[in-house]
Design a protein around this motif. Structure first.
Motif, mmCIF file in Angstrom:
data_model
loop_
_atom_site.group_PDB
_atom_site.id
_atom_site.type_symbol
_atom_site.label_atom_id
_atom_site.label_comp_id
_atom_site.label_asym_id
_atom_site.label_seq_id
_atom_site.Cartn_x
_atom_site.Cartn_y
_atom_site.Cartn_z
ATOM 1 N N VAL A 92 41.620 23.614 35.806
ATOM 2 C CA VAL A 92 41.351 23.948 37.281
ATOM 3 C C VAL A 92 41.795 25.197 37.460
ATOM 4 C CG1 VAL A 92 41.730 23.265 39.451
ATOM 5 C CG2 VAL A 92 41.328 21.738 37.510
ATOM 6 N N VAL A 93 41.035 25.887 38.475
ATOM 7 C CA VAL A 93 41.424 27.435 38.594
ATOM 8 C C VAL A 93 41.692 27.602 39.974
ATOM 9 C CG1 VAL A 93 40.745 29.953 38.388
ATOM 10 C CG2 VAL A 93 40.062 28.125 36.666
ATOM 11 N N PHE A 103 35.587 38.211 49.769
ATOM 12 C CA PHE A 103 35.515 38.675 48.548
ATOM 13 C C PHE A 103 36.657 39.542 48.064
ATOM 14 C CE2 PHE A 103 31.529 36.577 48.514
ATOM 15 C CZ PHE A 103 31.641 35.564 47.540
ATOM 16 N N GLU A 104 37.045 40.292 49.172
ATOM 17 C CA GLU A 104 38.493 41.108 49.036
ATOM 18 C C GLU A 104 38.101 42.280 48.127
ATOM 19 O OE1 GLU A 104 42.368 38.743 49.230
ATOM 20 O OE2 GLU A 104 41.032 37.152 48.345
ATOM 21 N N TRP A 105 36.808 42.647 48.139
ATOM 22 C CA TRP A 105 36.569 43.980 47.212
ATOM 23 C C TRP A 105 37.071 43.478 45.761
ATOM 24 C CZ3 TRP A 105 38.235 44.116 52.077
ATOM 25 C CH2 TRP A 105 37.358 44.516 53.028
ATOM 26 N N ARG A 106 37.134 42.439 45.169
ATOM 27 C CA ARG A 106 37.559 42.215 43.970
ATOM 28 C C ARG A 106 36.465 41.479 43.155
ATOM 29 N NH1 ARG A 106 43.071 42.321 43.165
ATOM 30 N NH2 ARG A 106 44.100 43.201 44.766
ATOM 31 N N SER A 124 46.985 32.163 40.947
ATOM 32 C CA SER A 124 47.146 33.595 41.031
ATOM 33 C C SER A 124 48.016 33.769 42.148
ATOM 34 C CB SER A 124 46.078 34.381 40.990
ATOM 35 O OG SER A 124 45.190 33.866 42.019
ATOM 36 N N THR A 125 49.038 34.854 42.095
ATOM 37 C CA THR A 125 49.944 35.185 43.321
ATOM 38 C C THR A 125 49.682 35.477 44.529
ATOM 39 O OG1 THR A 125 50.606 37.410 42.219
ATOM 40 C CG2 THR A 125 52.088 35.330 41.548
ATOM 41 N N GLU A 126 48.200 36.250 44.340
ATOM 42 C CA GLU A 126 47.733 36.925 45.701
ATOM 43 C C GLU A 126 46.695 36.093 46.152
ATOM 44 O OE1 GLU A 126 49.583 39.378 46.645
ATOM 45 O OE2 GLU A 126 50.685 39.135 44.808
ATOM 46 N N ASP A 127 46.591 34.747 45.783
ATOM 47 C CA ASP A 127 45.597 33.864 46.357
ATOM 48 C C ASP A 127 46.143 33.446 47.794
ATOM 49 O OD1 ASP A 127 44.030 31.405 46.998
ATOM 50 O OD2 ASP A 127 43.973 30.968 44.973
ATOM 51 N N VAL A 128 44.733 33.789 48.658
ATOM 52 C CA VAL A 128 45.089 33.821 50.144
ATOM 53 C C VAL A 128 44.860 32.335 50.872
ATOM 54 C CG1 VAL A 128 42.826 34.244 50.609
ATOM 55 C CG2 VAL A 128 44.428 34.921 52.142
ATOM 56 N N GLU A 133 49.799 37.272 37.791
ATOM 57 C CA GLU A 133 50.498 38.053 38.901
ATOM 58 C C GLU A 133 49.533 39.270 39.363
ATOM 59 O OE1 GLU A 133 53.476 38.149 39.974
ATOM 60 O OE2 GLU A 133 54.532 37.022 38.717
ATOM 61 N N ASP A 134 49.500 39.609 40.608
ATOM 62 C CA ASP A 134 48.662 40.605 41.155
ATOM 63 C C ASP A 134 47.090 40.195 41.076
ATOM 64 O OD1 ASP A 134 50.858 42.058 41.846
ATOM 65 O OD2 ASP A 134 51.084 42.927 39.932
ATOM 66 N N VAL A 135 46.879 39.107 41.273
ATOM 67 C CA VAL A 135 45.164 38.678 41.160
ATOM 68 C C VAL A 135 45.085 37.886 42.353
ATOM 69 C CG1 VAL A 135 43.441 37.307 39.933
ATOM 70 C CG2 VAL A 135 45.244 38.621 38.491
ATOM 71 N N THR A 136 43.741 38.011 43.072
ATOM 72 C CA THR A 136 43.513 37.302 44.082
ATOM 73 C C THR A 136 42.881 35.783 43.695
ATOM 74 O OG1 THR A 136 40.998 38.166 44.373
ATOM 75 C CG2 THR A 136 43.133 39.256 45.218
#
Length: 274
Positions: free
Chosen positions: A123-124, A173-176, A223-227, A251-254
């Motif tokens: 699970v992601v 999509f936060e431009w990612r 991921s640590t930047e998951d909103v 780290e540092d992934v949305t």
């Protein structure tokens, strides 16, 4: 070479992408909102090249052939039923299940209710629903992160998301995620009834029963930047898995892990499947 499949089920035909030999070890990959099976294009291709049989369907509402009108028809029971129906049609008595976002929630429920069908679970982003429910009751940070849920159940949401060339949908999509991929998602969800069907996953109401713990060998990637999902539920997820468990924090992934860092996720997935 990636194939395009139509998978007939009692609910209707699901569109899917697939790769790998027909007799390869079966892996089913479930996408989230507001995406489609092509979110897994990289993972499907790599798994196929490594001898797995990887299939990523467009789920209920995203496949035009399985787009019921009533929100109640997008409940967890129906979504889990789709997973099993797809696997049955593919001739898979057991399979590895992978899910991201809403697909992750469906994967958790499938593993909890039908563990005998799964070889492994990956699970992601999405924490175990039990951990998320607890965080929603006790953690102000998660309560704030989940505030969008109330808004998305409103009937005006479709109009707002698609206004100005679907600007609100694109910003999600936060431009990612590659722009060409976002364009494709917007094109699909701009079809009549498509975005309503996707939002009906949120409008279907809560599942009828409580979800139990999972004893399938599980990989959970957060991921640590998951909103959408904070650390409280993510770290509590291990308490809801009784089988072998691996937690990977990026780290540092949305939130958009499968498409933002496809190589990183695919390496973790392949290692888990081994």
């Amino acid at each position: 070479m990636t194939e395009h499949l139509t998978i007939p089920t009692p609910a209707g035909p699901f569109d899917a992408i697939a790769d790998g030999p027909a007799d390869g070890r079966p892996v089913l990959l479930l996408h989230g909102f507001p995406e489609a099976g092509i979110a897994w294009e990289h993972q499907v291709a790599v798994l196929g090249a490594r001898g797995f049989r990887a299939v990523a369907p467009d789920q209920r509402g995203y496949s035009p052939g399985v787009r019921p009108e009533r929100a109640a028809e997008y409940g967890v029971t129906e979504l889990v039923g789709d997973v099993l129906a797809i696997a049955d049609e593919l001739g898979w008595s057991r399979f590895d299940l992978v899910g991201h976002d809403w697909g992750g929630a469906v994967a958790w429920w499938t593993a909890a209710e039908h563990p005998g069908r799964l070889t492994t679970l990956t699970v992601v982003s999405t924490p175990h629903p039990g951990a998320l429910a607890h965080a929603l009751r006790t953690d102000q940070d998660q309560q704030l992160r989940s505030g969008y849920l109330t808004e998305w159940r409103q009937t005006s949401t479709e109009r707002r998301m698609l206004a100005n060339d679907a600007d609100a949908l694109r910003r999600m999509f936060e431009w990612r995620v590659p722009p060409s991929r976002v364009d494709e998602y917007v094109r699909r969800l701009s079809e009549p009834g498509a975005l309503t069907a996707a939002l009906n996953w949120y409008r279907a109401g809560r599942p009828g029963g409580e979800i139990g713990k999972v004893d399938v060998p599980t990989l959970y990637v957060w991921s640590t930047e998951d909103v959408a999902f904070g650390s409280t539920a993510a770290l509590d997820t291990e308490n809801w898995v009784t089988g072998a468990y691996s937690f990977q924090m990026l780290e540092d992934v949305t939130h958009w892990i499968p498409e933002e860092v496809p190589d990183v996720l695919t390496a973790l997935l392949v290692d888990h499947l081994r």
